[in-house]
Design a protein around this motif. Structure first.
Motif, PDB file in Angstrom:
ATOM      1  N   ASP A 107       9.856  -3.146  -2.579  1.00 16.55           N
ATOM      2  CA  ASP A 107       9.019  -3.558  -1.460  1.00 16.55           C
ATOM      3  C   ASP A 107       9.923  -4.246  -0.424  1.00 16.55           C
ATOM      4  OD1 ASP A 107       6.291  -4.390  -0.303  1.00 16.55           O
ATOM      5  OD2 ASP A 107       7.397  -6.280  -0.468  1.00 16.55           O
ATOM      6  N   ALA A 108       9.766  -3.881   0.843  1.00 15.41           N
ATOM      7  CA  ALA A 108      10.700  -4.354   1.877  1.00 15.41           C
ATOM      8  C   ALA A 108      10.784  -5.883   1.931  1.00 15.41           C
ATOM      9  CB  ALA A 108      10.274  -3.802   3.226  1.00 15.41           C
ATOM     10  N   ASN A 156      10.825   6.131   8.360  1.00 17.74           N
ATOM     11  CA  ASN A 156      11.160   7.423   7.770  1.00 17.74           C
ATOM     12  C   ASN A 156      11.190   8.502   8.859  1.00 17.74           C
ATOM     13  OD1 ASN A 156      11.330   9.748   6.232  1.00 17.74           O
ATOM     14  ND2 ASN A 156      10.031   8.985   4.597  1.00 17.74           N
ATOM     15  N   ASP A 157      10.038   8.888   9.382  1.00 18.47           N
ATOM     16  CA  ASP A 157      10.003   9.979  10.372  1.00 18.47           C
ATOM     17  C   ASP A 157      10.851   9.674  11.608  1.00 18.47           C
ATOM     18  OD1 ASP A 157       8.253  11.244   8.735  1.00 18.47           O
ATOM     19  OD2 ASP A 157       6.467  10.717   9.879  1.00 18.47           O
ATOM     20  N   TYR A 165       6.969   1.698   9.706  1.00 21.42           N
ATOM     21  CA  TYR A 165       5.648   1.422   9.156  1.00 21.42           C
ATOM     22  C   TYR A 165       5.710   0.577   7.872  1.00 21.42           C
ATOM     23  CZ  TYR A 165       1.033   2.327   7.235  1.00 21.42           C
ATOM     24  OH  TYR A 165      -0.214   2.184   6.697  1.00 21.42           O
ATOM     25  N   GLY A 211       8.402   8.040  -1.515  1.00 25.19           N
ATOM     26  CA  GLY A 211       7.261   8.272  -0.616  1.00 25.19           C
ATOM     27  C   GLY A 211       7.691   8.838   0.730  1.00 25.19           C
ATOM     28  N   VAL A 232       7.105   5.323  18.617  1.00 24.31           N
ATOM     29  CA  VAL A 232       5.961   5.532  17.715  1.00 24.31           C
ATOM     30  C   VAL A 232       6.235   5.054  16.287  1.00 24.31           C
ATOM     31  CG1 VAL A 232       4.820   7.355  19.033  1.00 24.31           C
ATOM     32  CG2 VAL A 232       6.514   7.981  17.311  1.00 24.31           C
ATOM     33  N   PHE A 248       4.564   9.534   7.633  1.00 25.41           N
ATOM     34  CA  PHE A 248       3.317  10.060   8.198  1.00 25.41           C
ATOM     35  C   PHE A 248       3.296  11.584   8.225  1.00 25.41           C
ATOM     36  CE2 PHE A 248       2.101  11.483  12.614  1.00 25.41           C
ATOM     37  CZ  PHE A 248       0.791  11.777  12.301  1.00 25.41           C
ATOM     38  N   ALA A 282      -3.715   9.133  10.311  1.00 24.34           N
ATOM     39  CA  ALA A 282      -2.489   8.736  10.995  1.00 24.34           C
ATOM     40  C   ALA A 282      -2.506   9.102  12.473  1.00 24.34           C
ATOM     41  CB  ALA A 282      -1.292   9.376  10.311  1.00 24.34           C
ATOM     42  N   GLY A 287       5.690   2.844  13.165  1.00 24.41           N
ATOM     43  CA  GLY A 287       4.439   2.184  12.759  1.00 24.41           C
ATOM     44  C   GLY A 287       3.253   3.076  13.033  1.00 24.41           C
ATOM     45  N   ARG A 288       2.111   2.475  13.286  1.00 23.40           N
ATOM     46  CA  ARG A 288       0.904   3.276  13.471  1.00 23.40           C
ATOM     47  C   ARG A 288       0.140   2.969  14.741  1.00 23.40           C
ATOM     48  NH1 ARG A 288       3.094   5.724  10.141  1.00 23.40           N
ATOM     49  NH2 ARG A 288       2.336   6.429   8.112  1.00 23.40           N
ATOM     50  N   LYS A 319      13.108   1.219   1.012  1.00 29.97           N
ATOM     51  CA  LYS A 319      11.769   1.779   0.761  1.00 29.97           C
ATOM     52  C   LYS A 319      11.452   1.630  -0.718  1.00 29.97           C
ATOM     53  CE  LYS A 319      11.386   6.251   1.806  1.00 29.97           C
ATOM     54  NZ  LYS A 319      10.854   7.038   0.702  1.00 29.97           N
ATOM     55  N   ARG A 320      10.188   1.900  -1.070  1.00 33.55           N
ATOM     56  CA  ARG A 320       9.799   1.615  -2.457  1.00 33.55           C
ATOM     57  C   ARG A 320      10.211   2.707  -3.429  1.00 33.55           C
ATOM     58  NH1 ARG A 320       3.741   1.125  -0.965  1.00 33.55           N
ATOM     59  NH2 ARG A 320       4.514   3.039  -0.056  1.00 33.55           N
TER      60      ARG A 320
HETATM   61  P1  NAP Z   1       6.723   6.577   8.329  1.00 31.61           P
HETATM   62  O1  NAP Z   1       7.423   7.828   8.712  1.00 31.61           O
HETATM   63  O2  NAP Z   1       5.272   6.606   8.162  1.00 31.61           O
HETATM   64  O3  NAP Z   1       7.435   6.053   6.987  1.00 31.61           O
HETATM   65  C1  NAP Z   1       7.122   4.830   6.437  1.00 31.61           C
HETATM   66  C2  NAP Z   1       7.956   4.660   5.186  1.00 31.61           C
HETATM   67  O4  NAP Z   1       7.782   3.311   4.765  1.00 31.61           O
HETATM   68  C3  NAP Z   1       7.535   5.553   4.033  1.00 31.61           C
HETATM   69  O5  NAP Z   1       8.480   6.550   3.812  1.00 31.61           O
HETATM   70  C4  NAP Z   1       7.374   4.598   2.839  1.00 31.61           C
HETATM   71  O6  NAP Z   1       8.176   5.068   1.742  1.00 31.61           O
HETATM   72  C5  NAP Z   1       7.905   3.267   3.364  1.00 31.61           C
HETATM   73  N1  NAP Z   1       7.121   2.116   2.906  1.00 31.61           N
HETATM   74  C6  NAP Z   1       5.765   2.015   2.835  1.00 31.61           C
HETATM   75  N2  NAP Z   1       5.419   0.810   2.364  1.00 31.61           N
HETATM   76  C7  NAP Z   1       6.569   0.135   2.143  1.00 31.61           C
HETATM   77  C8  NAP Z   1       6.875  -1.158   1.638  1.00 31.61           C
HETATM   78  N3  NAP Z   1       5.901  -2.022   1.263  1.00 31.61           N
HETATM   79  N4  NAP Z   1       8.166  -1.514   1.541  1.00 31.61           N
HETATM   80  C9  NAP Z   1       9.142  -0.658   1.882  1.00 31.61           C
HETATM   81  N5  NAP Z   1       8.939   0.567   2.358  1.00 31.61           N
HETATM   82  C10 NAP Z   1       7.652   0.966   2.489  1.00 31.61           C
HETATM   83  O7  NAP Z   1       7.025   5.408   9.371  1.00 31.61           O
HETATM   84  P2  NAP Z   1       7.815   5.437  10.752  1.00 31.61           P
HETATM   85  O8  NAP Z   1       9.219   5.899  10.561  1.00 31.61           O
HETATM   86  O9  NAP Z   1       7.548   4.100  11.365  1.00 31.61           O
HETATM   87  O10 NAP Z   1       7.112   6.572  11.592  1.00 31.61           O
HETATM   88  C11 NAP Z   1       5.829   6.424  12.149  1.00 31.61           C
HETATM   89  C12 NAP Z   1       5.087   7.731  12.035  1.00 31.61           C
HETATM   90  O11 NAP Z   1       3.715   7.505  12.396  1.00 31.61           O
HETATM   91  C13 NAP Z   1       5.643   8.802  12.948  1.00 31.61           C
HETATM   92  O12 NAP Z   1       5.577  10.058  12.331  1.00 31.61           O
HETATM   93  C14 NAP Z   1       4.698   8.745  14.146  1.00 31.61           C
HETATM   94  O13 NAP Z   1       4.625   9.973  14.826  1.00 31.61           O
HETATM   95  C15 NAP Z   1       3.380   8.417  13.440  1.00 31.61           C
HETATM   96  N6  NAP Z   1       2.409   7.791  14.362  1.00 31.61           N
HETATM   97  C16 NAP Z   1       2.728   6.688  15.048  1.00 31.61           C
HETATM   98  C17 NAP Z   1       1.834   6.159  15.940  1.00 31.61           C
HETATM   99  C18 NAP Z   1       2.174   4.947  16.773  1.00 31.61           C
HETATM  100  O14 NAP Z   1       1.507   4.703  17.776  1.00 31.61           O
HETATM  101  N7  NAP Z   1       3.157   4.161  16.382  1.00 31.61           N
HETATM  102  C19 NAP Z   1       0.586   6.735  16.113  1.00 31.61           C
HETATM  103  C20 NAP Z   1       0.271   7.853  15.351  1.00 31.61           C
HETATM  104  C21 NAP Z   1       1.193   8.367  14.471  1.00 31.61           C
HETATM  105  P3  NAP Z   1       7.816   4.579   0.230  1.00 31.61           P
HETATM  106  O15 NAP Z   1       6.409   5.006  -0.002  1.00 31.61           O
HETATM  107  O16 NAP Z   1       8.811   5.303  -0.608  1.00 31.61           O
HETATM  108  O17 NAP Z   1       7.979   3.112   0.197  1.00 31.61           O
END
Ligand code: NAP
Length: 457
Positions: A442-443, A383-384, A307, A420, A339, A423, A205, A341-342, A416-417
């Motif tokens: 699933d979203a 989530n985060d 994400y 889970g 941030v 990151f 991640a 997504g990934r 969300k599913r």
């Molecule tokens: P996240 O915190 O990773 O959470 C994603 C959520 O999506 C999960 O809780 C998951 O829960 C749910 N999910 C996964 N697949 C799904 C699906 N098919 N349908 C519905 N829900 C689904 O995402 P975020 O809030 O976007 O945060 C991004 C994180 O990545 C941050 O912590 C950030 O620091 C880190 N990051 C980002 C980058 C960047 O450049 N954007 C780079 C490095 C790190 P379920 O499993 O329960 O579905």
């Protein structure tokens, strides 16, 4: 005349690269920026093909054909969600090219190189080689070909730093005596090994930050190539690439509230078990039809994609839902966390692909004051970036990370599913709040159902 033409091509390419980079600073002008940069690259290639040093075109044409075919295939078939690993792969290819030019220059001139040229070639080979293997490991981690979690062992940082010290030792020895060929090839081998060892302990991640940093190294390697072979456009393009890649890595770290040394040497993986979250109580499950009615009669709905939207490829269904709500007079806004997504701009790219107008996207600072006036905050696979612990719990590992304050909306619905985590691997107290409902599934499927229900409501 020919030299004059080459210089004009290089000058035009450099200006176009700068304008292209400027265009990339805003989503609305990004496409144009890319086109300018592409045109710049064409000018640079034309200028280079005019060089007197070229004695035959057979290999060049073969390379052009092969490279264009691979590039076209990648452009057409690699999905948007695989963009981080695709970028890592491209960096590996670019860095390998820089490294090979350095090896070719050294094998041609070896002991006769001046100290300056030897320095440029060593720098190019060192950065190019470590970027090649580092990017390949980043690619393999993101593609799931090797374990995404940090691969660590005792004394790893000390070992890696010792290896780097020996590599730099070779570098210095070559500066003093360019004729020490065995040291040159030892430095090459060590740099390849260092790239692998540098990236193995970093969690999947964190790869986007690493990729941005490796991008910067590849740029600097290209700039060094420019010095080694006396090519101005390489110096300018490489420096632009190096500088922008470095700034991007810093910005990403800032938005995640992490330091670059923590990303590189902290072995902070994709999962931190059981942080001191302030979550308490029970999660409340809601049903799709009720949520659709609630949104259909709302004044303002703010959508927060994350994400999960990317993995579900739910952006088109989300756009349809926004359309259905707007047709009913609901004000719909998209809140974009830097941030989410990934990779940087992950949400912007996907929403643009689904034709969500840029005017509907709001940055963190713009949208946060609006949440208390928002009837429904719809969190789609995020989530985060909506975890209130980052704001309220100084003991949380993500304390200080800026968040989208959806918990301040009148009502929050999270798609969300299941249970889970995101990151960071942390529990999210938002899901336990009284104003928050969980809509599981699933979203993409959930959103498709919501669109139908909102149209009937
Ligand atoms: P996240 O915190 O990773 O959470 C994603 C959520 O999506 C999960 O809780 C998951 O829960 C749910 N999910 C996964 N697949 C799904 C699906 N098919 N349908 C519905 N829900 C689904 O995402 P975020 O809030 O976007 O945060 C991004 C994180 O990545 C941050 O912590 C950030 O620091 C880190 N990051 C980002 C980058 C960047 O450049 N954007 C780079 C490095 C790190 P379920 O499993 O329960 O579905």
């Amino acid at each position: 005349m020919r030299d004059y033409f080459i210089e004009i091509c290089y000058l035009a390419a450099s200006v176009l690269f700068i304008l292209g980079l400027r265009g990339l600073s805003h989503p609305e002008s990004a496409r144009r920026g890319m086109q300018l940069a592409e045109f710049g690259m064409l000018m640079a290639i034309i200028g280079t093909l005019m060089k007197r040093e070229i004695i035959g075109f057979e290999w060049i044409i073969a390379g052009l054909f092969l490279g264009s075919t691979i590039g076209l295939a990648i452009g057409l078939w690699v999905p948007m969600t695989a963009m981080p690993q695709r970028t890592a792969f491209s960096h590996a290819c670019g860095a390998l090219a820089a490294s090979l030019v350095g090896v070719a220059e050294y094998s041609l001139h070896g002991a006769h190189l001046t100290g300056f040229k030897m320095g440029a070639i060593s720098f190019e080979v060192l950065l190019g080689s470590l970027t090649t293997t580092g990017s390949l490991i980043a690619f393999a981690k993101l593609e799931g070909m090797i374990r995404g979690a940090p691969i660590t062992y005792k004394g790893q940082n000390v070992f890696n730093l010792s290896l780097l010290a020996v590599t730099i030792g070779c570098f210095v020895a070559l500066l003093l005596n360019p004729g020490l060929a065995p040291l040159f090839y030892l430095m090459l081998a060590l740099a390849f090994a260092f790239g692998i060892l540098l990236v193995l302990p970093i969690g999947a991640a964190d790869m986007p930050v690493v990729i941005a940093l490796l991008n910067s190294y590849a740029g600097l390697a290209a700039a060094a190539t420019g010095f080694a072979i006396g090519n101005n456009v390489l110096i300018i393009a490489g420096t632009l690439d190096g500088g922008s890649g470095f700034i991007l890595s810093i910005l990403m770290c800032k938005a995640m509230n992490r330091s670059i040394t923590n990303v590189l040497f902290g072995a902070f993986g994709s999962v931190i078990e059981g942080g001191p979250a302030t979550a308490a109580g029970e999660m409340r499950e809601v049903n799709g039809e009720d949520v659709a009615v609630q949104m259909a009669y709302a004044r303002q709905v703010v959508i927060v994609p994350g994400y999960g939207m990317a993995t579900a490829q739910a952006q088109h269904a989300l756009r349809e839902l926004a359309n259905a709500l707007e047709e009913r007079g609901v004000s719909v806004k998209f809140a974009i966390h830097p941030v989410a997504g990934r990779m940087p701009g992950h949400m912007n790219v996907l929403l643009a692909e689904a034709n969500v107008p840029y005017s509907q996207l709001y940055e963190l600072e713009q949208i946060n004051p609006e949440f208390p006036l928002t009837d429904v905050a719809l969190v789609v696979g995020a989530n985060d970036v909506v975890n209130p612990d980052a704001r309220d719990n100084p003991g949380s590992p993500i304390a200080g990370m800026p968040i989208l304050e959806v918990d301040r909306a009148k009502s929050v619905v999270v798609l969300k599913r299941g249970q889970g985590r995101g990151f960071s691997g942390l529990e999210n107290p938002l899901f336990f709040k009284a104003n928050c409902g969980m809509l599981y599934g699933d979203a993409k499927e959930t959103l498709t159902q919501l669109v139908q229900a909102a149209r009937k409501a």
